[in-house]
Write an enzyme that holds these catalytic residues in place. Structure first.
Site, PDB file in Angstrom:
ATOM      1  N   THR A  88      36.828  31.452  26.608  1.00 19.28           N
ATOM      2  CA  THR A  88      35.817  31.965  25.689  1.00 19.28           C
ATOM      3  C   THR A  88      36.385  31.878  24.281  1.00 19.28           C
ATOM      4  O   THR A  88      37.367  32.539  23.965  1.00 19.28           O
ATOM      5  CB  THR A  88      35.461  33.417  26.058  1.00 19.28           C
ATOM      6  OG1 THR A  88      35.034  33.425  27.434  1.00 19.28           O
ATOM      7  CG2 THR A  88      34.359  33.959  25.173  1.00 19.28           C
ATOM      8  N   ASN A 146      36.065  39.954  32.151  1.00 21.13           N
ATOM      9  CA  ASN A 146      36.976  39.586  33.236  1.00 21.13           C
ATOM     10  C   ASN A 146      38.014  40.668  33.542  1.00 21.13           C
ATOM     11  O   ASN A 146      39.042  40.393  34.150  1.00 21.13           O
ATOM     12  CB  ASN A 146      37.663  38.261  32.922  1.00 21.13           C
ATOM     13  CG  ASN A 146      36.671  37.115  32.950  1.00 21.13           C
ATOM     14  OD1 ASN A 146      35.613  37.216  33.559  1.00 21.13           O
ATOM     15  ND2 ASN A 146      37.002  36.034  32.286  1.00 21.13           N
ATOM     16  N   ARG A 160      43.864  32.209  31.054  1.00 24.32           N
ATOM     17  CA  ARG A 160      43.126  31.364  30.116  1.00 24.32           C
ATOM     18  C   ARG A 160      41.729  31.856  29.736  1.00 24.32           C
ATOM     19  O   ARG A 160      41.060  31.242  28.924  1.00 24.32           O
ATOM     20  CB  ARG A 160      42.998  29.914  30.607  1.00 24.32           C
ATOM     21  CG  ARG A 160      44.306  29.230  30.747  1.00 24.32           C
ATOM     22  CD  ARG A 160      44.235  27.741  30.794  1.00 24.32           C
ATOM     23  NE  ARG A 160      43.164  27.187  31.572  1.00 24.32           N
ATOM     24  CZ  ARG A 160      42.743  25.933  31.452  1.00 24.32           C
ATOM     25  NH1 ARG A 160      43.306  25.124  30.589  1.00 24.32           N
ATOM     26  NH2 ARG A 160      41.779  25.475  32.201  1.00 24.32           N
ATOM     27  N   ASP A 161      41.238  32.953  30.312  1.00 29.25           N
ATOM     28  CA  ASP A 161      39.912  33.440  29.933  1.00 29.25           C
ATOM     29  C   ASP A 161      39.882  34.970  29.943  1.00 29.25           C
ATOM     30  O   ASP A 161      38.963  35.579  30.483  1.00 29.25           O
ATOM     31  CB  ASP A 161      38.847  32.869  30.860  1.00 29.25           C
ATOM     32  CG  ASP A 161      37.432  33.001  30.281  1.00 29.25           C
ATOM     33  OD1 ASP A 161      37.301  33.159  29.042  1.00 29.25           O
ATOM     34  OD2 ASP A 161      36.469  32.955  31.059  1.00 29.25           O
ATOM     35  N   LEU A 162      40.888  35.560  29.331  1.00 29.80           N
ATOM     36  CA  LEU A 162      40.966  37.010  29.275  1.00 29.80           C
ATOM     37  C   LEU A 162      39.961  37.538  28.256  1.00 29.80           C
ATOM     38  O   LEU A 162      39.971  37.143  27.094  1.00 29.80           O
ATOM     39  CB  LEU A 162      42.388  37.434  28.880  1.00 29.80           C
ATOM     40  CG  LEU A 162      42.693  38.921  28.946  1.00 29.80           C
ATOM     41  CD1 LEU A 162      42.496  39.462  30.352  1.00 29.80           C
ATOM     42  CD2 LEU A 162      44.102  39.177  28.458  1.00 29.80           C
TER      43      LEU A 162
END
Length: 182
Positions: free
Chosen positions: A127, A89, A83-85
């Protein structure tokens, strides 16, 4: 996170511990879980900021992207959606040939897939620059699936091929449009 241990494209978990402290604001004990991860020398966004991506041979860039895809596939095989690639990260492990191997990190927003259609995503997490437009429009409209990691994976491929961060490209495009309008 222990489910993901042992894959070369997921950052290694070294240990975890629970600590507690007294929170004066609420007048009660609070608990924190602290995790210790392997330390890798840099993240993908640092490679972009240093201007080193465009210097990497194309096969090294593809190796980074392949590592991202393989790490995601491994996570998805356990029903875990990142969910936040984004470049920040993705940590980079140096390879003997001067390239890098990607290791996914920061699973703080990750969730397990919701197989039931009556469990929906009610909060936008991640993001926004790396979120697909459908996800931004359909909050609460459906079950969470690993599809949310596919769109940013394409962005990362674009960034690796062009050597530019998506945000930099968006700002440059906007500046050009403003200049042309003047």
């Amino acid at each position: 996170m222990s489910l993901l241990a042992g894959h070369p494209n997921v950052v290694r978990l070294i240990g975890a511990m629970r600590t507690s402290y007294f929170d004066e604001a609420i007048g009660d004990q609070r608990s924190l879980i602290r995790i210790v991860l392997e330390r890798l020398p840099m993240s993908l966004d640092q490679l972009f900021v240093k201007g080193e991506v465009h210097r990497l041979p194309l096969q090294h860039r593809f190796r980074i992207w392949k590592g991202i895809v393989e790490g995601l596939a491994f996570c998805h095989s356990f029903g875990i959606v990142h969910r936040d690639l984004k470049p920040h990260n993705v940590l980079l492990r140096p390879a003997p040939d001067g390239g890098f191997t990607a290791a996914l990190c920061d699973f703080g927003l990750s969730r397990t897939e919701c197989a039931s259609s009556n469990v929906s995503v009610t909060v936008i997490a991640g993001t926004r620059l790396y979120m697909d437009p459908e996800r931004l429009r359909q909050v609460g409209a459906g079950a969470l699936s690993d599809n949310v990691d596919i769109y940013p994976c394409g962005y990362l491929l674009w960034e690796l091929l062009t050597g530019k961060l998506l945000a930099q490209a968006a700002v440059a495009r906007f500046a050009k449009e403003v200049e042309e309008a003047l």
